[in-house]
Design a protein around this motif. Structure first.
Motif, PDB file in Angstrom:
ATOM      1  N   ILE A 114       8.308  15.363  16.181  1.00 40.43           N
ATOM      2  CA  ILE A 114       7.893  14.883  17.492  1.00 40.43           C
ATOM      3  C   ILE A 114       6.515  14.240  17.398  1.00 40.43           C
ATOM      4  O   ILE A 114       6.284  13.134  17.893  1.00 40.43           O
ATOM      5  CB  ILE A 114       7.872  16.038  18.520  1.00 40.43           C
ATOM      6  CG1 ILE A 114       9.290  16.564  18.735  1.00 40.43           C
ATOM      7  CG2 ILE A 114       7.259  15.588  19.813  1.00 40.43           C
ATOM      8  CD1 ILE A 114       9.361  17.688  19.737  1.00 40.43           C
ATOM      9  N   ALA A 115       5.604  14.947  16.736  1.00 34.53           N
ATOM     10  CA  ALA A 115       4.232  14.436  16.641  1.00 34.53           C
ATOM     11  C   ALA A 115       4.212  13.074  15.961  1.00 34.53           C
ATOM     12  O   ALA A 115       3.550  12.138  16.426  1.00 34.53           O
ATOM     13  CB  ALA A 115       3.361  15.437  15.892  1.00 34.53           C
ATOM     14  N   THR A 116       4.962  12.971  14.880  1.00 38.10           N
ATOM     15  CA  THR A 116       4.966  11.693  14.151  1.00 38.10           C
ATOM     16  C   THR A 116       5.497  10.561  15.008  1.00 38.10           C
ATOM     17  O   THR A 116       4.887   9.490  15.100  1.00 38.10           O
ATOM     18  CB  THR A 116       5.866  11.795  12.906  1.00 38.10           C
ATOM     19  OG1 THR A 116       5.792  13.099  12.377  1.00 38.10           O
ATOM     20  CG2 THR A 116       5.461  10.771  11.866  1.00 38.10           C
ATOM     21  N   ARG A 117       6.625  10.814  15.647  1.00 37.48           N
ATOM     22  CA  ARG A 117       7.234   9.724  16.415  1.00 37.48           C
ATOM     23  C   ARG A 117       6.386   9.325  17.614  1.00 37.48           C
ATOM     24  O   ARG A 117       6.349   8.165  18.007  1.00 37.48           O
ATOM     25  CB  ARG A 117       8.644  10.133  16.854  1.00 37.48           C
ATOM     26  CG  ARG A 117       9.658   9.932  15.726  1.00 37.48           C
ATOM     27  CD  ARG A 117      10.986  10.562  16.005  1.00 37.48           C
ATOM     28  NE  ARG A 117      11.694   9.845  17.070  1.00 37.48           N
ATOM     29  CZ  ARG A 117      12.984  10.034  17.315  1.00 37.48           C
ATOM     30  NH1 ARG A 117      13.670  10.884  16.583  1.00 37.48           N
ATOM     31  NH2 ARG A 117      13.579   9.398  18.296  1.00 37.48           N
ATOM     32  N   VAL A 118       5.716  10.311  18.212  1.00 36.66           N
ATOM     33  CA  VAL A 118       4.869   9.989  19.362  1.00 36.66           C
ATOM     34  C   VAL A 118       3.723   9.077  18.928  1.00 36.66           C
ATOM     35  O   VAL A 118       3.434   8.059  19.575  1.00 36.66           O
ATOM     36  CB  VAL A 118       4.329  11.281  20.022  1.00 36.66           C
ATOM     37  CG1 VAL A 118       3.235  10.949  21.009  1.00 36.66           C
ATOM     38  CG2 VAL A 118       5.437  12.050  20.689  1.00 36.66           C
TER      39      VAL A 118
END
Lengths: 281, 366, 308
Positions: free
Chosen positions: B110-114
């Motif tokens: 999630i963090a990466t894609r955000v």
């Protein structure tokens, strides 16, 4: 201009005096002994004593005719229990219902809202007198449950009225966006709708607590002797003979302290709740 | 079957029928602009596709699957609202992460894609801010990021640039087509601004009074509007519609109105019928006096970009707007104005439908 | 070329059950409470049609509207109506004037004004029954500070709530003490929500102060005034707590307001039928008045929502 300001200051002083003096005076009385109270002219200079409060808390009252056992503290506990539980139950029942009324347009919702609104101004005794007979038949007249259930008649309409307005004011787009993200309607309700209506829910809960605490007639008719809250208890206390006036004053102070403290602590929500209830809705 | 297909969408509020049978198909990676005046039902249509309109009827198929019976959370759609609809009590990061959280993805993914999508939309530096601390442009890009981050199959954009200042609107008009194409989602973009429609859309669907009046490539809608109403919606200043009754002519139809005399390449079936002659202001020009030019009085002039918008009045009182290049004629002066016959439009006055050309050659839109 | 449109019959997609039932499920508790209100209500209506005394259960009989007709010729009933009307008009009228005056004084949004308006809310937060007790103590003939104060002004032996002539005055005083802040809050909210432009325009035009008040402020404030007045009127004519806590309806019959009378009828004289009939009459009165109120309130709500 100066005269104008002087008049205004004088008027405000009179107003403040009128509305705050009684509370001030009763507090003063609660710290006085019977002799000081009976002394005329009344004076603000005296030696304060906690004897009245200790008497109330311990339950043993020194009267002219001996020691009287009064459990006023029990009344206080009843008030706390009844008000807190009634408000909590009303919130659990009322907030989802207010949400349903605000978000969905359905006939039953309009009917319920209308009924509650029209009975808001109905005389309580209209409902309470038959209820007292039902209570006896159903065996509810010595229970907390029965009282908490009946107190819903006080708390629930208020919560519905205020919280519904808050839900209606909030844009539904934010909840829609949350659901499109993939969350279920329950999560949209609990994670978005409720937090955003927080102030309204707080105002409604606070106001309901105060109304429940201050209620007199419901408890007078339906509460059995040991389930009575302070409003009824204080009256019984006063009419019991031989009670010292300082103790009566102390009982009154204990009865109004919670609501006054709440009102001061949560004043922002209070003013919103009161004017919302009748103006903005 | 991939992309978005909707058929027979009906919606009504009480007695008022807002959508009266809408059919559309959008391919993956394609942007279909939904254009129309306010009240036409554009937002209602988007909400019906998203599953937010409980009273809507019809079928919604996404990537071959009929999702009509599913709730909005089960349709794998991304949507951006006009007023952003950001969650005020969450940071921009949490706003964007919401679709991924709903799917239960692991936290690091999630963090990466955000971060990835935020950098793409140039809001990486404000991720920890709450929405009230963002400018309108940043809010809009956060809303877009939230719509895109879940890699949805269908994107519904409800006039996202409406509440954004003009400069940023132009920037986004340049960036959006690339973003949307790369997302490979079937995108439905709603706007009331016809220039935005032409800039962003591969195709434009014109929604009027609950029905699609035309669905074509944007130039086609502009050059060959299907009805007089569509012609009026596209163009600023709006097209001049002059009442006329054309007569047959060896080269087509001859229409006369307000002093103009034009021979149009239009089907002869319209001869003798009450019609509307459509002259776009930019197809009018000052000319020498002649039998085909109209003699008009100049009422007022006002500059618009590099052109001059001139309000003219014909002898019979009809008011005509022309968009001219060059020096401003003095108000009160009489000028001669010619119209480009090849660009003129002819509409049936009763139905509003455009009268097609005489010859319809295969493959040419006419 | 336009997209070819093949008309497809519109059909409703099979909708999952839960969303459709949802609103009904959510409002179920509220529905139950409604029933909890309506059942006793209809019971009371039914009782009002009977001569029913708990002490004489065997004499219970249906008299249809007999009790209502008896009421119309009963001087005690009309005394109750008169007392309740006097109470309602006196309290609401005085509270309106006082509340409006205070609201005007505190109109500006200053820190001081806000503190004062919160302080003034405290009487409203006390239970009316307890407020009655407070004032009872203060008006005690032997040591009450108010009795002493009033004596300073030459009024000796003022009997406050113990004499029929002054009992109404006393309870009205308590009511004013408790409920004026309510008026104040509402009118202050109304005052502060008024648009500024008309007042600025009046100032520019050099309009006199009292003209502004009577021709601009009051008319704009009218919906709030009407709402607040009706609201309080409906509550005031049904007042129970204050009066019961002070004198239980006495001295004599001087404070027999509607609900006080019904309470005593039921619990002292165990007369179910008459108390029910009295409450139905009161309900009818308040229902009629509250319909007027609800219409006003809805109009006001529309206006504030529209301006928001």
């Amino acid at each position: 201009m100066a005269l104008h300001k002087l008049l205004r200051a004088a008027a405000l002083t009179l107003v403040l005096l009128f509305f705050l003096f009684p509370i001030f005076w009763i507090v003063v009385m609660s710290f006085q002994t019977n002799e000081e109270i009976l002394r005329l002219p009344p004076s603000l200079v005296f030696r304060p004593t906690l004897a009245n409060y200790t008497a109330l808390i311990s339950g043993h009252l020194q009267t002219a005719s001996g020691i009287l056992d009064i459990t006023f503290l029990h009344n206080l506990w009843n008030s706390i229990l009844l008000s807190t539980c009634s408000v909590l139950l009303a919130l659990v029942l009322g907030v989802p219902a207010a949400y349903a009324f605000a978000r969905f347009r359905f006939r039953l919702g309009e009917d319920i809202a209308f009924t509650m609104l029209s009975f808001r101004f109905a005389p309580p005794l209209l409902v309470l007198l038959p209820l007292s007979l039902y209570f006896q038949d159903l065996g509810l007249n010595d229970t907390y449950i029965g009282l908490i259930w009946i107190y819903q008649l006080i708390c629930l309409p208020l919560i519905l009225w205020i919280v519904r307005g808050y839900f209606e004011d909030a844009s539904p787009d934010i909840e829609y966006a949350y659901r499109i993200d993939g969350h279920s309607w329950w999560r949209a309700f609990t994670r978005i709708a409720i937090p955003l209506a927080g102030p309204g829910i707080a105002a409604a809960g606070l106001l309901s607590f105060i109304f429940a605490w201050n209620n007199f007639v419901f408890a007078l008719i339906l509460a059995s002797a040991d389930k009575q809250p302070v409003t009824v208890g204080a009256l019984a206390f006063v009419t019991a003979s031989g009670i010292q006036y300082g103790q009566i004053a102390a009982a009154i102070v204990l009865s109004i302290l919670p609501t006054l403290a709440l009102a001061l602590y949560a004043q922002r929500w209070l003013v919103e709740g009161l004017s919302l209830g009748a103006v903005k809705g | 079957m991939t992309g978005l297909e909707i058929s027979a969408i009906h919606a009504r509020f009480g007695r008022h029928e807002v959508l009266r049978g809408v059919d559309l198909a959008v391919a993956p990676g394609e942007t279909l602009v939904l254009f129309g005046p306010s009240g036409a039902g554009k937002t209602v249509l988007l909400r019906a596709i998203a599953g937010l309109e409980p009273g809507a009827l019809g079928q919604v198929v996404i990537d071959g699957q009929d999702v009509s019976a599913r709730g909005p959370e089960a349709r794998n759609i991304g949507m951006a609202f006009q007023n952003f609809a950001l969650y005020p009590h969450m940071s921009a990061r949490d706003n964007i992460a919401s679709p991924l959280v709903a799917r239960g993805l692991p936290a690091d993914e999630i963090a990466t894609r955000v971060v990835e999508i935020a950098q793409l939309l140039r809001i990486g530096h404000v991720l920890s801010h709450p929405p009230r601390a963002l400018s309108n442009g940043q809010k809009q890009r956060t809303a877009l990021a939230r719509a895109l981050v879940g890699r949805p199959r269908v994107l519904l954009l409800d006039d996202p640039l409406r509440n954004v200042d003009a400069k940023l609107r132009y920037e986004m008009r340049l960036e959006l087509p690339r973003l949307l194409r790369e997302s490979q989602a079937a995108t439905l973009y709603v706007t009331q601004d016809y220039r935005e429609a032409m800039a962003l859309g591969d195709r434009v669907a014109v929604l009027r009074a609950g029905r699609i009046e035309q669905c074509d490539a944007s130039e086609t809608v502009y050059d060959w509007p299907a009805t007089a109403a569509v012609a009026r919606l596209f163009g600023d200043p709006p097209v001049n519609l002059l009442a006329c009754r054309p007569v047959a002519d060896p080269a087509g139809l001859r229409a006369e109105a307000a002093g103009f005399r034009l021979v149009l390449d239009a089907s002869a079936e319209a001869a003798g019928k009450a019609c509307l002659l459509g002259l776009r202001p930019e197809t009018l020009s000052l000319a020498a006096a002649g039998p085909d030019a109209a003699r008009l009085e100049v009422i007022a002039t006002t500059p618009l970009h590099e052109r001059l918008v001139v309000l003219l009045r014909a002898g019979d009182g009809t008011e005509i707007v022309a968009s001219l290049l060059g020096a401003a004629p003095a108000p009160g002066a009489h000028v001669h104005v010619a119209a480009d016959a090849a660009a003129a439009l002819l509409f049936d006055a009763a139905s509003g439908a455009r009268i097609p050309a005489r010859r319809v050659m295969a493959g040419i839109a006419a | 070329m336009s997209t070819t449109v093949i008309p497809t019959p519109a059909k409703a997609p099979a909708r999952p059950l839960l969303p459709r039932l949802l609103p009904y499920l959510l409002s179920l508790p509220a529905l139950i409470v409604c029933i909890g209100i309506l059942v006793p209500f209809f019971t009371a209506a039914w009782y009002s049609l009977q001569r029913y005394n708990l002490a004489m259960p065997l004499n219970r009989e249906f008299v249809w509207f007999g009790q209502y007709l008896d009421m119309l010729t009963d001087p005690d009933f009309w005394a109750t109506v008169r007392v309740s009307a006097v109470y309602a008009v006196a309290t609401v009228g005085l509270e309106l004037l006082l509340g409006l005056g205070i609201a005007l004084l505190l109109r500006e949004r200053t820190r001081f004004n806000n503190i004062v308006s919160v302080a003034l809310l405290l009487p409203l937060m006390t239970a009316p029954a307890i407020a009655s007790l407070m004032w009872k103590l203060m008006t005690n003939p032997n040591f009450g500070v108010l009795s002493w104060l009033v004596a300073l002004f030459g009024v000796h032996d003022f009997r406050w709530a113990s004499a029929p002539s002054s009992a109404m005055f006393t309870v009205v005083l308590v009511d004013i003490w408790v409920y004026t802040p309510f008026m104040m809050v509402l009118l202050l909210a109304g005052l502060r929500s008024l648009p500024q432009q008309p007042f600025e325009a009046a100032r520019l035009d050099g309009v006199a102060g009292h003209f502004v008040f009577f021709r601009i402020t009051l008319p704009m404030l009218a919906p709030y005034i009407v709402t607040a007045t009706l609201f309080r009127m409906l509550d005031s004519m049904q007042q129970f707590d204050i009066v019961y806590a002070m004198t239980q309806g006495g001295p004599g019959d001087s404070l027999m307001l509607f609900q006080v009378r019904a309470y005593l009828d039921f619990f002292q004289y165990t007369n179910v039928g008459t108390s029910a009939a009295l409450m139905i009459v009161l309900w009818a009165l308040t229902y009629a008045l509250s319909n007027v109120f609800i219409k006003q309130w809805l109009k006001l709500r529309e206006r504030t929502h529209g301006a928001a």
